[in-house]
Enzyme design. Structure first.
Site, PDB file in Angstrom:
ATOM      1  N   ASP A  34      87.206 -32.826 -83.181  1.00 37.15           N
ATOM      2  CA  ASP A  34      88.335 -33.755 -83.159  1.00 37.15           C
ATOM      3  C   ASP A  34      89.403 -33.312 -84.154  1.00 37.15           C
ATOM      4  OD1 ASP A  34      89.761 -35.948 -82.326  1.00 37.15           O
ATOM      5  OD2 ASP A  34      88.721 -37.368 -83.632  1.00 37.15           O
ATOM      6  N   ASN A  82      89.174 -37.820 -71.242  1.00 33.99           N
ATOM      7  CA  ASN A  82      90.319 -36.950 -71.566  1.00 33.99           C
ATOM      8  C   ASN A  82      91.306 -36.785 -70.395  1.00 33.99           C
ATOM      9  OD1 ASN A  82      88.440 -34.741 -73.770  1.00 33.99           O
ATOM     10  ND2 ASN A  82      89.732 -36.498 -74.273  1.00 33.99           N
TER      11      ASN A  82
HETATM   12  C1  FPP Z   1      90.099 -33.435 -79.733  1.00 36.05           C
HETATM   13  O1  FPP Z   1      91.296 -33.243 -80.433  1.00 36.05           O
HETATM   14  C2  FPP Z   1      89.771 -32.295 -78.942  1.00 36.05           C
HETATM   15  C3  FPP Z   1      89.757 -32.227 -77.584  1.00 36.05           C
HETATM   16  C4  FPP Z   1      90.121 -33.344 -76.703  1.00 36.05           C
HETATM   17  C5  FPP Z   1      89.426 -31.046 -76.843  1.00 36.05           C
HETATM   18  C6  FPP Z   1      88.606 -30.020 -77.529  1.00 36.05           C
HETATM   19  C7  FPP Z   1      89.136 -28.741 -77.098  1.00 36.05           C
HETATM   20  C8  FPP Z   1      89.213 -27.642 -77.848  1.00 36.05           C
HETATM   21  C9  FPP Z   1      88.654 -27.510 -79.194  1.00 36.05           C
HETATM   22  C10 FPP Z   1      89.952 -26.501 -77.276  1.00 36.05           C
HETATM   23  C11 FPP Z   1      89.190 -25.317 -76.958  1.00 36.05           C
HETATM   24  C12 FPP Z   1      87.841 -25.475 -76.414  1.00 36.05           C
HETATM   25  C13 FPP Z   1      87.231 -24.555 -75.672  1.00 36.05           C
HETATM   26  C14 FPP Z   1      85.828 -24.701 -75.293  1.00 36.05           C
HETATM   27  C15 FPP Z   1      87.955 -23.364 -75.216  1.00 36.05           C
HETATM   28  P1  FPP Z   1      92.475 -34.296 -80.272  1.00 36.05           P
HETATM   29  O2  FPP Z   1      93.599 -33.634 -79.581  1.00 36.05           O
HETATM   30  O3  FPP Z   1      91.963 -35.538 -79.656  1.00 36.05           O
HETATM   31  O4  FPP Z   1      92.863 -34.549 -81.748  1.00 36.05           O
HETATM   32  P2  FPP Z   1      93.635 -35.823 -82.304  1.00 36.05           P
HETATM   33  O5  FPP Z   1      92.613 -36.906 -82.441  1.00 36.05           O
HETATM   34  O6  FPP Z   1      94.138 -35.345 -83.609  1.00 36.05           O
HETATM   35  O7  FPP Z   1      94.720 -36.164 -81.342  1.00 36.05           O
END
Ligand code: FPP
Length: 254
Positions: A34, A82
Site C-alpha cells: 500500500d 481495485n
Molecule cells: C496500493 O497502492 C497498491 C495497489 C492498488 C496495487 C499494487 C500494485 C503494484 C505494487 C504495482 C506493481 C505490481 C506488480 C505485481 C507488477 P495505492 O495506490 O492504493 O496507494 P494509496 O493508498 O497511497 O493511494
C-alpha cells in the site's frame, strides 16, 4: 505500452538448490503493498508513478525472499475492489502487470522463482492473461520461492467460491454436510496446498486487512510499517522478520 520479449535463463540455472531459511524464520510471507499513490503525491508526481516504482519494490522483495530461502511470497497486486479506481489508473496497472510479466522473466528464472496466482486472473485483459500464462508455464518447474500474485482477488469472493464448490460436492453426494471440516474448506480455496502466511506485512501505515486472505491469516503475525510500498526494500523485510523471530506464536494455547 512497448513489449519486449526476453530470453529465459538456461535450464541449468533453474535447477539450483533452493536457498535455506534460518530455523524460526517465516516460511510464507504475505504483503499488502500500500501507499503507491501517496508516495507519488508526496513528490508531486502522478499516482501512477507510484505504481511504477512499486513494481521495482516487487522485484527487490522477490529477490530478497529468494535469497533468504522464504518458501512463499504472496503479494496483493490487484483486488476485486481495485476495479472501482479511475479507468486510466486501472489500465495503467494492467499495462504495468503485463510489462512486469515480460520484463521480469530473466530475474524470475535466475532466482529460481515459481510464479503462481490466486484470484480470478481470467478477468484480466486478454493480453495480460497471455503473458501470465507464459510466465507461469516458464517458471513451473522452478523450486525456489513461490511468488504468488493475488490478481483480481478478494478474500470474501474466495470464500464464496469455496462454498459453492463444497455445495456442489454435497449436491453430487460426494460429501455429507456434517462431514465438512476446516480441511474441506481449505481444500476448496484457490491454492489448496498453500500453507497459511506466517507473517503478514502491510506498508503505508493503515491498520486494515482490506479483504486479503481472510481464511488463511487467522494466526498470522502482523507487521505494519509506515514506509510506502515504492520505498520498501530488503532492509524493511529483514526488520519485519527480525520482529517476527521475537514473537511467541501460541495459536490460542498457553
Ligand atoms: C496500493 O497502492 C497498491 C495497489 C492498488 C496495487 C499494487 C500494485 C503494484 C505494487 C504495482 C506493481 C505490481 C506488480 C505485481 C507488477 P495505492 O495506490 O492504493 O496507494 P494509496 O493508498 O497511497 O493511494
Amino acid at each position: 505500452m512497448t513489449k519486449r520479449k526476453t530470453e529465459a535463463a538456461p535450464q541449468a540455472e533453474t535447477q539450483k538448490r533452493p536457498a535455506e531459511a534460518r530455523p524460526g524464520d517465516p516460511r510464507h510471507v504475505a504483503i499488502i503493498m500500500d501507499g503507491n499513490g501517496r508516495w507519488a503525491r508526496t513528490k508531486g508526481w502522478m499516482r501512477v508513478k507510484g505504481h511504477e516504482e512499486g513494481a521495482r519494490a516487487v522485484r527487490e522483495t522477490t529477490e530478497a525472499c529468494a535469497q533468504m530461502g522464504i518458501e512463499q511470497l504472496t503479494l496483493y497486486a490487484f483486488s476485486t475492489e481495485n476495479w472501482r479506481r479511475p479507468k486510466h489508473e486501472v489500465a495503467f496497472l494492467m499495462g504495468l502487470l503485463e510489462r512486469y510479466l515480460i520484463d521480469e522473466r530473466p530475474t524470475i528464472m535466475r532466482n529460481n522463482v515459481r510464479l503462481t496466482t490466486i484470484g480470478h486472473p481470467e478477468g484480466l485483459p486478454e493480453s495480460c492473461q497471455r503473458e501470465l500464462r507464459e510466465t507461469l508455464a516458464m517458471s513451473a518447474e522452478n523450486r525456489g520461492v513461490n511468488l504468488c500474485l493475488a490478481l483480481n482477488y478478494g478474500a470474501r469472493q474466495e470464500i464464496v467460491d469455496a462454498t459453492r464448490r463444497i455445495a456442489q460436492q454435497v449436491r453430487r453426494a460426494e460429501i455429507e454436510p456434517e462431514d465438512i471440516t476446516e480441511e474441506t474448506i481449505r481444500k476448496a480455496l484457490y491454492q489448496p496446498t498453500m500453507r497459511d502466511p506466517d507473517l503478514l506485512i502491510r506498508t503505508a501505515g493503515e491498520m486494515r486487512i482490506s479483504n486479503f486472505l481472510l481464511w488463511q491469516i487467522s494466526y498470522s503475525e502482523l507487521w505494519v510499517t509506515a514506509v510506502h510500498w515504492p520505498e520498501f526494500r530488503r532492509e524493511h523485510l529483514e526488520a519485519a522478520i527480525a520482529d517476527y523471530r521475537k514473537r511467541e506464536r501460541r495459536y490460542g494455547g498457553l
